[in-house]
Design an enzyme around this catalytic site. Structure first.
Site, PDB file in Angstrom:
ATOM      1  N   VAL A 188       0.776  -1.258  -0.067  1.00  0.00           N
ATOM      2  CA  VAL A 188       0.032  -0.065   0.105  1.00  0.00           C
ATOM      3  C   VAL A 188       0.969   1.258  -0.039  1.00  0.00           C
ATOM      4  O   VAL A 188       0.407   2.311  -0.350  1.00  0.00           O
ATOM      5  CB  VAL A 188      -0.953  -0.172   1.111  1.00  0.00           C
ATOM      6  CG1 VAL A 188      -1.719   1.273   1.354  1.00  0.00           C
ATOM      7  CG2 VAL A 188      -1.954  -1.157   1.178  1.00  0.00           C
TER       8      VAL A 188
ATOM      9  N   LYS B 199       6.278   7.696   5.793  1.00  0.00           N
ATOM     10  CA  LYS B 199       5.413   6.764   4.806  1.00  0.00           C
ATOM     11  C   LYS B 199       4.768   7.283   3.742  1.00  0.00           C
ATOM     12  O   LYS B 199       3.811   8.469   4.142  1.00  0.00           O
ATOM     13  CB  LYS B 199       4.516   6.070   5.699  1.00  0.00           C
ATOM     14  CG  LYS B 199       3.869   4.832   5.051  1.00  0.00           C
ATOM     15  CD  LYS B 199       2.993   3.958   6.336  1.00  0.00           C
ATOM     16  CE  LYS B 199       2.131   2.962   5.475  1.00  0.00           C
ATOM     17  NZ  LYS B 199       1.337   2.157   6.558  1.00  0.00           N
TER      18      LYS B 199
ATOM     19  N   ASP C 295      -1.855  -6.322  11.954  1.00  0.00           N
ATOM     20  CA  ASP C 295      -1.033  -6.812  10.726  1.00  0.00           C
ATOM     21  C   ASP C 295       0.180  -7.115  11.244  1.00  0.00           C
ATOM     22  O   ASP C 295       1.195  -6.425  10.744  1.00  0.00           O
ATOM     23  CB  ASP C 295      -1.266  -5.380   9.359  1.00  0.00           C
ATOM     24  CG  ASP C 295      -0.877  -6.047   8.376  1.00  0.00           C
ATOM     25  OD1 ASP C 295      -0.769  -6.980   7.991  1.00  0.00           O
ATOM     26  OD2 ASP C 295      -0.365  -5.060   7.184  1.00  0.00           O
TER      27      ASP C 295
END
Length: 522
Positions: free
Chosen positions: A136, A153, A288
């Site tokens: 992603v 990020k 996750d």
């Protein structure tokens, strides 16, 4: 209609892509296929490309990369379960954890400048090439204008639209499975996809991820040796997230961890307890936890990154989970079975004793065993058979919890093949149970009951007013009813007034009892 056809096309493309990479029925497992599948496997391999990787896991990884980020998530879970899919297969899939292809530096800088406003130099004195890339987003190391090392990020270009297309295709696939495969209905494939889809949609707004990181940092403070990097809110936006840089070794490289002198067995225990502590104590957990999102520092602390998918579980569900785990830890299978029934996980038409016996069949062979002594693939198959036997449906509110339990336990096994999940879990579960079932838990239950009672009493006057208004309209002739109906309505109004005063009386008595209990307690 157009979207449905498009989704069907994407499903067909997914099947063809998997066949092209020989990832549906890998040739290495030919002898394990039942006779009914051998011909189908041979047919799908007619479409496979020559010269592909020899490792079946790597072929699947490349196919999932080709299909998109939603499919990559599945591969990341499988990569942590070498005990289920095999060491060789898992090694091939490991590239999905932090080795995805990166997008170019120019695009990353353009995204950053658009989201934060102004020039790159307004925010950072240095901005390096991406250090790792995921499905992603990708991460860059940078230095802020005030001299701090940070991780930046940045979302992949067009990722939102691609995720939406993937999710639509998966949702259609789930509907088709639910319609044409009756045995799959109890797995609630549509609800499963809906739950995962919602979590994935939230992952594309990095402001929400920043909030999740901040929330998880508070929860992580309750666990030993579990750390979350601090968010730089000034340098974060919808498509950009900046946090402190972490000097750590990724858990994808256990050999390097050992070379650094870090106790891998202790780190595996920390991982198990960190997940359980945050989930049970606060109801919030990192959902996750694949090895690419976890790091170890020189002091043996566990650091987590990437908070796009967060799990949440209510207090009631946490209590049932604790009772079930405690039942297995103490070998009280009847207690674990009762917790399943009380939670509604097993339909009441079944026997608690029969279900307790089934749990015993699962728990006894693995109780107190090390990870390398437990054939997890066989255990999972047995659990699946039990859920079928007792008509247990998938619980959407537990999807992320169950997925993370499987994922984190798989990473713990990679760190320490002899990891004892039961010994690692016991202190967390027992501590939580003592508090929940002791005076503090009883007081919290009592307070929650009072809140619900107060809310119900507060709704009574509005309900009575609605009845009164309806009665007035009836008496005025605006609404026509026969005499018998009017008499019944008047009776309901009188009962409503009585129930209101009765509710106030109960609330006053409960408040007095609470006050007396607190005085006695202190």
């Amino acid at each position: 209609m157009f979207r449905t056809l498009t989704s069907l096309g994407r499903l067909a493309r997914a099947g063809f892509t998997l066949a092209r990479y020989d990832a549906i029925f890998p040739r290495e497992y030919q002898e394990k296929f039942p006779p009914s599948l051998i011909a189908l496997a041979a047919f799908t391999r007619l479409f496979s490309r020559r010269g592909e990787a020899e490792n079946p896991g790597e072929r699947l990884a490349r196919a999932l990369e080709k299909l998109g980020p939603s499919y990559v998530k599945l591969g990341q879970v499988l990569a942590t379960r070498a005990d289920v899919v095999g060491q060789r297969f898992a090694r091939g899939l490991s590239r999905l954890q932090d080795q995805m292809p990166a997008f170019d530096q120019k695009t990353a800088i353009a995204t950053l400048e658009y989201e934060l406003g102004g020039e790159l130099s307004n925010w950072f004195s240095s901005f390096d090439a991406p250090v790792n890339a995921a499905s992603v987003a990708q991460v860059h190391r940078a230095t802020t204008t005030d001299g701090r090392d940070v991780a930046v990020k940045i979302l992949r270009p067009g990722i939102e639209a691609r995720l939406q297309k993937d999710i639509r295709a998966m949702r259609l696939g789930a509907k088709l499975v639910q319609r044409f495969v009756p045995a799959a209905k109890r797995l609630e494939p549509v609800k499963f996809v809906d739950t995962v889809a919602r979590a994935t949609e939230l992952e594309t707004d990095l402001r929400l991820e920043a909030a999740s990181a901040s929330e998880l940092a508070e929860a992580a403070s309750l666990a030993e040796n579990y750390r979350i990097p601090e968010v730089d809110w000034e340098r974060s936006a919808k498509r950009v997230l900046t946090t402190n840089w972490i000097d750590g070794i990724p858990l994808t490289d256990p050999d390097r961890i050992e070379t650094a002198g870090i106790d891998r067995a202790a780190l595996a225990n920390t991982l198990t307890r960190a997940f359980l502590t945050t989930a049970m104590e606060t109801g919030v957990f990192h959902a996750d936890m694949h090895a690419g999102n976890l790091f170890a520092d020189k002091d043996g602390n566990l650091w987590a990154v990437d908070f796009g998918i967060m799990g949440r579980i209510g207090r009631e569900e946490r209590r049932f989970l604790a009772l079930i785990l405690h039942g297995f830890l103490t070998r009280d299978y009847k207690g674990a079975a009762e917790a399943h029934f009380n939670a509604g996980y097993v339909p009441p038409r079944h026997s608690i004793d029969d279900f307790a016996s089934a749990l015993r069949a699962v728990g006894e062979p693995i109780f107190g065993k090390r990870a390398d002594e437990v054939p997890m693939s066989r255990v999972l198959l047995q659990l699946f058979e039990i859920t079928d036997l007792f008509d247990m449906h998938l619980r959407p509110e537990l999807v992320l919890l169950q997925k993370t339990m499987v994922q984190s336990e798989g990473v713990a096994r990679i760190l320490n093949p002899q990891h004892d999940m039961w010994a690692a879990s016991a202190p967390v579960v027992e501590k939580w149970m003592k508090r929940e079932l002791g005076p503090e838990g009883m007081a919290l239950d009592f307070i929650e009951d009072l809140k619900r009672l107060r809310a119900s009493v507060r709704r009574l006057p509005n309900a009575i007013e609605d009845w009164a208004e309806a009665g007035a309209r009836l008496r005025s002739g605006e609404i026509k009813l026969d005499d018998a109906s009017l008499n019944r309505l008047a009776g309901h109004q009188r009962k409503g007034r009585l129930w209101r005063w009765f509710g106030y009386g109960i609330l006053a008595m409960a408040a007095g009892a609470a006050g007396a209990s607190l005085l006695n307690f202190f």
